[in-house]
Design a protein around this motif. Structure first.
Motif: not given
Length: 160
Positions: A17-29, A37-42, A13-15, A90-94
């Motif tokens: 939450a997306a950051v949490d997903v990236l961290h959970a996959h071991g990816l840098r933000v 991500i911000d552009a897709l949210l908008a 729903a927001d940046l 492209y669109a956010l999966a949410g």
């Protein structure tokens, strides 16, 4: 041909939450990932990579946009689709899942709730054993206006 991702969608729903997903996959933000991500949210609709890069005002080039979209899609945050012969969108999966119809005559596009296509999917499965989906590639044909104008079997040409 591009292939629809097999990774389950991860709605956010927001940046944060997306950051949490990236961290959970071991990816840098990175800054570029945040911008994409911000552009897709908008965005109020699925957008092309060119449109995304354009909204970023030169803060992220097109190559970086594509690279980040690919990474975000690989972890399930982003989905892409093709609507005819143009670039992928492209669109956010949410975002609510939609399936697509596109007119070969005029290029009109209709996004519909997946359950509205259940009858079509059932017919394809009954006839061929395939489980069809129309979220990545649309079901192409003629819209009602083009069918009326050209007739259902008449040759037609897509508008540029």
């Amino acid at each position: 041909m591009t292939v629809a991702p097999l990774v389950p969608p991860v709605p956010v729903a927001d940046l944060g939450a997306a950051v949490d997903v990236l961290h959970a996959h071991g990816l840098r933000v990175t800054g570029a990932r945040r911008l994409v991500i911000d552009a897709l949210l908008a965005a109020e609709r699925p957008v092309t990579a060119d449109e995304l890069a354009g909204t970023l005002g030169g803060r992220c080039d097109l190559t970086s946009v594509y690279r980040n979209l690919e990474t975000l899609e690989a972890v399930g945050l982003v989905r892409h689709m093709h609507l005819g012969h143009g670039p992928g969108r492209y669109a956010l999966a949410g975002a609510p899942e939609r399936e697509h119809l596109v007119c070969d005559g005029c290029g009109a596009h209709l996004a519909v709730e997946p359950e509205r296509m259940d009858g079509v999917r059932a017919a394809v499965r009954a006839a061929f054993g395939w489980q069809a989906r129309f979220s990545h590639f649309p079901l192409a044909g003629l819209c009602p206006a083009c069918t009326t104008t050209t007739g259902p079997g008449a040759p037609h040409h897509a508008h540029p």
